[in-house]
Write an enzyme that holds these catalytic residues in place. Structure first.
Site, short mmCIF file in Angstrom:
data_model
loop_
_atom_site.label_atom_id
_atom_site.label_comp_id
_atom_site.label_asym_id
_atom_site.label_seq_id
_atom_site.Cartn_x
_atom_site.Cartn_y
_atom_site.Cartn_z
N GLY A 13 -23.24 -15.38 -3.61
CA GLY A 13 -22.97 -15.91 -2.21
C GLY A 13 -24.19 -15.75 -1.33
O GLY A 13 -25.24 -16.61 -1.16
N ARG A 14 -24.02 -14.80 -0.50
CA ARG A 14 -24.75 -14.26 0.57
C ARG A 14 -25.37 -12.90 0.54
O ARG A 14 -23.96 -12.07 0.28
CB ARG A 14 -24.70 -14.86 1.95
CG ARG A 14 -24.81 -16.29 2.23
CD ARG A 14 -26.36 -16.68 2.16
NE ARG A 14 -26.79 -18.21 2.20
CZ ARG A 14 -26.72 -19.05 1.28
NH1 ARG A 14 -26.70 -18.37 0.02
NH2 ARG A 14 -27.09 -20.28 1.54
N ALA A 73 -30.69 -18.36 -7.80
CA ALA A 73 -29.58 -19.04 -8.44
C ALA A 73 -29.76 -20.61 -8.15
O ALA A 73 -29.11 -21.48 -8.69
CB ALA A 73 -28.11 -18.49 -8.21
N TRP A 74 -29.94 -20.92 -6.84
CA TRP A 74 -29.84 -22.07 -6.30
C TRP A 74 -30.74 -23.14 -6.76
O TRP A 74 -30.78 -24.69 -6.62
CB TRP A 74 -29.82 -22.05 -4.71
CG TRP A 74 -31.41 -21.90 -4.16
CD1 TRP A 74 -31.68 -20.63 -4.14
CD2 TRP A 74 -32.40 -22.77 -4.12
NE1 TRP A 74 -33.05 -20.65 -3.87
CE2 TRP A 74 -33.64 -21.97 -3.43
CE3 TRP A 74 -32.58 -24.16 -4.09
CZ2 TRP A 74 -34.41 -22.32 -3.23
CZ3 TRP A 74 -33.81 -24.57 -3.37
CH2 TRP A 74 -34.97 -23.70 -3.31
N THR A 78 -28.30 -25.49 3.06
CA THR A 78 -27.07 -25.72 3.76
C THR A 78 -26.71 -24.90 4.96
O THR A 78 -26.19 -25.36 6.09
CB THR A 78 -25.93 -25.27 2.73
OG1 THR A 78 -25.94 -26.05 1.43
CG2 THR A 78 -24.53 -25.49 3.32
N ASP A 102 -27.89 -11.97 -6.82
CA ASP A 102 -28.74 -13.11 -6.49
C ASP A 102 -29.28 -13.04 -5.07
O ASP A 102 -30.25 -13.50 -4.74
CB ASP A 102 -28.53 -14.31 -7.00
CG ASP A 102 -29.75 -15.52 -6.90
OD1 ASP A 102 -30.84 -15.16 -7.49
OD2 ASP A 102 -29.71 -16.32 -5.98
N HIS A 126 -33.00 -14.47 -5.27
CA HIS A 126 -32.56 -15.61 -4.73
C HIS A 126 -32.90 -16.96 -5.37
O HIS A 126 -33.54 -17.65 -4.72
CB HIS A 126 -33.00 -15.76 -3.32
CG HIS A 126 -31.93 -16.24 -2.50
ND1 HIS A 126 -31.58 -15.92 -1.19
CD2 HIS A 126 -31.32 -17.42 -2.64
CE1 HIS A 126 -30.52 -16.56 -0.57
NE2 HIS A 126 -30.45 -17.64 -1.42
N GLU A 145 -34.04 -9.87 2.84
CA GLU A 145 -34.99 -10.66 1.74
C GLU A 145 -36.15 -11.17 2.41
O GLU A 145 -36.19 -11.40 3.45
CB GLU A 145 -34.18 -12.06 1.35
CG GLU A 145 -32.91 -11.50 0.59
CD GLU A 145 -32.08 -13.05 -0.05
OE1 GLU A 145 -31.32 -12.56 -0.76
OE2 GLU A 145 -32.27 -14.04 0.57
#
Length: 310
Positions: free
Chosen positions: A232-233, A285-286, A72, A256, A283, A261
């Site tokens: 989120g981020r 979760a998505w 996104t 997450d 990272h 990163e």
């Protein structure tokens, strides 16, 4: 049509055969900044997740017509340069709502049920030596009746609110933009949310309004026993301040995402004494299987819509 995928490793073991009918696909598992320009040569369509695409790349490769971002966020592509060069840029949204929402609860349950402790208790065969049938050394809690605060009420925030409500939570939210209003859920100030909520989940983008939104002063406002999660981020929570708070306060944290990163080897989270108060995932979760299938399908749709518009 030549298509290049620069960082397929970020998509895991996803089936890429859906691209076969679109053109000649060249796949690279990872691509460094030094390799990017060479790998763009002769390509009309570029697919990137995190590989940075600069104005120089575009200028050196006028044959490039479409950049598909397999995510996104668009901060890895120089959008101004793309517009000047007549290169269309298409991202993907709405593919990970269920995955991130489910992951939010997965992280939460690891903390409020202290699952890691009990799993280790079994693995070490301590239950085998127990004088009684049960072992409840670490207390765990029910969600029903707890107040859940959501930071950023976008699509994911709304889904988490729905699920939290199903567990009997009293849900409120804080809008990081100040523009989002959900009439069915009370909007509160950040101070109220932090000081009154038992569970807090962050589902915000990283921008000027959210950078270091949760720092040392904000963490001091958390009530005893509170769980705060970042889905989120990275960069929304001051990680050094969080590490200190986890050592000195009765709070719990799951995340997450991190500001840098992959995780740095000297990250303060790796040396916590109070490690039972923290859960970190890399990272992921998505990235449910279903979310990745949806993501790839939307990339294909973006390429097809581009071709149809020509």
């Amino acid at each position: 049509m030549n298509i290049v995928l620069l960082d397929a490793l970020t998509l895991g073991d996803s089936d890429l055969s859906v691209f076969d009918g679109l053109g000649k696909l060249t796949v690279y598992q990872t691509t460094s900044s030094e390799e990017t320009s060479e790998r763009l040569a002769g390509q009309q369509v570029l697919i990137t997740n995190k590989v940075v695409i600069t104005a120089e790349h575009m200028a050196n490769h006028p044959e490039l017509k479409l950049i598909c971002i397999s995510a996104t966020g668009t901060n890895n592509v120089d959008l101004v340069a793309a517009e000047k060069a007549g290169i269309e840029v298409k991202n993907v949204s709405g593919y990970s709502t269920e995955s991130v929402s489910q992951s939010t609860f997965s992280l939460l349950f690891q903390l409020i049920h202290q699952s890691r402790y009990y799993d280790q208790y079994i693995a070490e065969k301590q239950w085998c030596d127990s004088p009684i049938f049960t072992h409840i050394e670490r207390p765990f809690y029910e969600l029903k009746g707890k107040r859940w605060g959501i930071i950023a009420m976008g699509t994911i925030g709304q889904r988490v609110a729905e699920l939290a409500g199903a567990f009997g939570c009293d849900v409120c939210y804080y809008s990081t933009s100040g523009k989002n209003t959900q009439q069915s859920i009370p909007q509160v100030s950040l101070e109220v949310l932090l000081s009154e909520c038992d569970v807090i989940s962050i589902h915000a983008p990283f921008n000027a309004q959210t950078e270091n939104l949760i720092g040392a002063e904000q963490l001091k406002q958390l009530k005893a026993g509170a769980v705060i999660m970042n889905l989120g981020r990275g960069g929304i929570i001051d990680e050094a301040a969080m590490a200190e708070a986890l050592e000195t306060q009765d709070i719990y944290h799951a995340t997450d995402v991190l500001a840098v990163e992959p995780m740095l080897a000297n990250h303060p989270y790796l040396s916590l004494k109070a490690s039972h108060r923290l859960v970190v995932t890399p990272h992921t979760a998505w990235a449910s299987v279903e979310a990745r299938e949806c993501l790839i399908g939307k990339i294909v749709d973006n390429i097809n819509s581009f071709v149809d518009s020509q």
